[in-house]
Scaffold this active site. Structure first.
Site, PDB file in Angstrom:
ATOM      1  CG  HIS A  66      -1.802   1.197   1.330  1.00 49.41           C
ATOM      2  ND1 HIS A  66      -3.116   1.173   0.935  1.00 49.41           N
ATOM      3  CD2 HIS A  66      -1.560   2.464   1.757  1.00 49.41           C
ATOM      4  CE1 HIS A  66      -3.643   2.387   1.114  1.00 49.41           C
ATOM      5  NE2 HIS A  66      -2.718   3.184   1.615  1.00 49.41           N
ATOM      6  CD  GLU A  67       1.479   3.641   3.658  1.00 51.37           C
ATOM      7  OE1 GLU A  67       1.693   4.736   3.107  1.00 51.37           O
ATOM      8  OE2 GLU A  67       0.398   3.367   4.229  1.00 51.37           O
TER       9      GLU A  67
ATOM     10  CG  HIS B 248       0.315   6.277  -0.677  1.00 54.25           C
ATOM     11  ND1 HIS B 248      -0.668   7.080  -1.195  1.00 54.25           N
ATOM     12  CD2 HIS B 248      -0.283   5.539   0.294  1.00 54.25           C
ATOM     13  CE1 HIS B 248      -1.812   6.840  -0.560  1.00 54.25           C
ATOM     14  NE2 HIS B 248      -1.605   5.910   0.346  1.00 54.25           N
TER      15      HIS B 248
ATOM     16  CD  GLU C 230      -5.595   5.189   0.319  1.00 57.59           C
ATOM     17  OE1 GLU C 230      -4.577   5.895   0.479  1.00 57.59           O
ATOM     18  OE2 GLU C 230      -5.816   4.175   0.996  1.00 57.59           O
TER      19      GLU C 230
HETATM   20 MG    MG Z   1      -2.939   5.356   1.957  1.00 59.65          MG
END
Ligand code: MG
Length: 501
Positions: free
Chosen positions: A265-266, A269, A295
């Site tokens: 997830h990170e 980003h 996101e």
């Molecule tokens: Mg996030």
């Protein structure tokens, strides 16, 4: 004009340098700082932020922006200069409205609140955090009044994270999505045959978990020469520069997905931030269009790629390499089912793709109610628990599994949560566009081939940095506005096959 533009750029890059230093302090606070450092750090952060604010909002900057704006737009709306001035004017107008003493007070309050939240969460004691939350709600209300709004104070806050978004537009989207998901949730919960995720539980050495997620994120394209990965209570991404974008992950000794999917997830980003063109360094155009678009990148990698069957085929040998013996006899299909198991749960960051957006709706309802004065802070835990019962049929036994689980409010962020759902919706729209532009893309992860997917994202989204407002970027990248249907279609197709209905 060109000379004046260079002068503005020089002035703004000095502010960006101060902001970069402040970001290092925040990163350190969440990764390494001992508890005793809290008071001094709060003072240091507030001082830097006030300095940045004063420098940024100078009348000289205002005059330069006003003098350059029409000239820049005349160079073509897609030009670097035009985009720069649009972003600069928006940031300047917002910052100019907020007095320096308010900014300092906000920073100091949230710095202390974050420390209090971490302690309250560890002790599962909401009453220790409640006075801080009350201050944060009050400060956010004042902030909304200073910034100005038409219908709800929430609009002014939402706009900070998702330019142009309003409660009147976002509320119905969240509810429409929830209505589409509820039948699916009851269908899944009604199944007698449950999917087991037992293979993901056990004793996983946390240093080995870090080694695993470092290899994993490097394979996705995260550039470790321009970033690093550490551990924190709540995973996050921060950038001090386009060339120093850091991520954190959360290792949980007895449950592997916390680190694996937190990292992916990170990383999503960070790929977005590392993908800004070098000419955007220390300008208002660095990084992303909005938190929702940001996101969409993290959720695209985490869920649409990371929880796909082809990805699991590639992931399984990697798990076997880092945890010898623990995955003997496990098949890729079993791993795929395990990482997609759906069940009502307490913790948002661990929620599956079906339930996740209801966690967001709940937070949206609480924070709008607190802000508009319809809900007292002291009554928030009861409201939270009642909503959990209503949406998921479960009630958390302790506040750390309920209202204290997220860091956001302690950081002063009200109006942030909806961007998570916007990101989920956009990620599905991107996947649909990839079907047309890059046929067969979804199978590439089976062979560890992520570069063609990253290239598409770089070309259509990352390379644009913050040149366009989210609606415009979405239109340019996927050819349509925000829609609920692609996400609902994706989730229905995936879960009806997984659970056989
Ligand atoms: Mg996030």
């Amino acid at each position: 004009m060109e000379q004046k533009f260079q002068e503005l750029k020089k002035r703004f890059s000095e502010v960006s340098a101060i902001n970069s230093a402040a970001a290092v302090l925040h990163w350190d606070q969440q990764v390494y700082m001992p508890p005793g450092g809290a008071e001094a750090r709060a003072a240091a952060s507030a001082a830097l932020e006030e300095l940045s604010h004063v420098k940024f909002t100078s009348d000289a900057n205002g005059a330069l922006i006003a003098g350059l704006y029409d000239w820049a737009q005349g160079l073509g709306e897609d030009s670097f200069e035009a985009s720069y001035l649009r972003a600069a004017r928006r940031d300047y107008d917002i910052a100019k409205k907020l007095p320096a003493d308010f900014v300092g007070e906000f920073s100091k309050t949230t710095s202390l609140a974050m420390e209090a939240w971490a302690k309250a969460r560890a002790a599962s004691d909401f009453s220790a955090f409640a006075p801080h939350l009350q201050k944060i709600v009050d400060l956010n209300l004042r902030k909304a009044q200073i910034l100005g709004y038409k219908d709800s104070p929430y609009d002014a806050l939402l706009d900070l994270y998702e330019p142009g978004a309003t409660k009147a537009a976002v509320g119905p989207v969240l509810r429409k999505l929830a209505e589409g998901l509820k039948p699916l949730i009851s269908e899944i919960n009604g199944r007698k045959a449950k999917i087991s995720n037992g293979i993901l539980k056990g004793d996983f050495d946390e240093e080995r978990q870090l080694a695993l997620v470092n290899e994993l994120t490097a394979a996705l394209g995260y550039d470790f020469k321009r970033g690093r990965q550490d551990r924190s209570v709540h995973p996050f991404t921060t950038g001090f520069s386009i060339n120093d974008v850091r991520i954190t992950t959360r290792t949980q000794r007895d449950y592997l997905p916390a680190a694996v999917y937190g990292s992916i997830h990170e990383c999503g980003h960070a790929l977005y931030s590392q993908g800004s063109p070098q000419e955007f360094e220390f300008t208002p155009l660095a990084d992303g269009a909005s938190l929702g678009v940001h996101e969409s990148q993290s959720r695209f990698w985490e869920n649409i790629v990371g929880r796909s069957r082809p990805f699991c085929r590639w992931l399984l040998p990697l798990l076997m390499k880092h945890f010898p013996g623990k995955f003997d006899g496990v098949t890729a299909d079993q791993l795929y089912a395990a990482v997609n198991r759906s069940e009502p749960s307490f913790i948002r960051v661990e929620a599956d793709e079906v339930n996740y957006n209801l966690h967001i709706l709940l937070r949206y309802e609480i924070e709008t109610a607190m802000l508009e004065g319809a809900l007292k802070v002291e009554d928030a835990p009861a409201f939270w628990n009642a909503k959990m019962q209503d949406y998921f049929g479960i009630t958390p036994a302790k506040a750390s599994d309920g209202i204290l689980q997220d860091v956001h409010w302690s950081l002063g962020m009200i109006g942030y949560f909806p961007t998570y759902t916007l990101g989920n919706l956009i990620s599905a729209q991107i996947a649909r566009k990839l079907d047309a532009d890059l046929p067969g893309w979804a199978d590439l992860p089976a062979h560890g081939e992520f570069a063609p997917i990253l290239s598409w994202l770089r070309k259509h989204i990352h390379s644009q940095g913050r040149k366009y407002l989210p609606g415009r970027l979405l239109q340019r990248a996927v050819g349509e506005e925000l829609r609920v249907e692609p996400f609902l279609d994706y989730i229905k197709d995936k879960y009806s096959k997984l659970y056989g209905f």
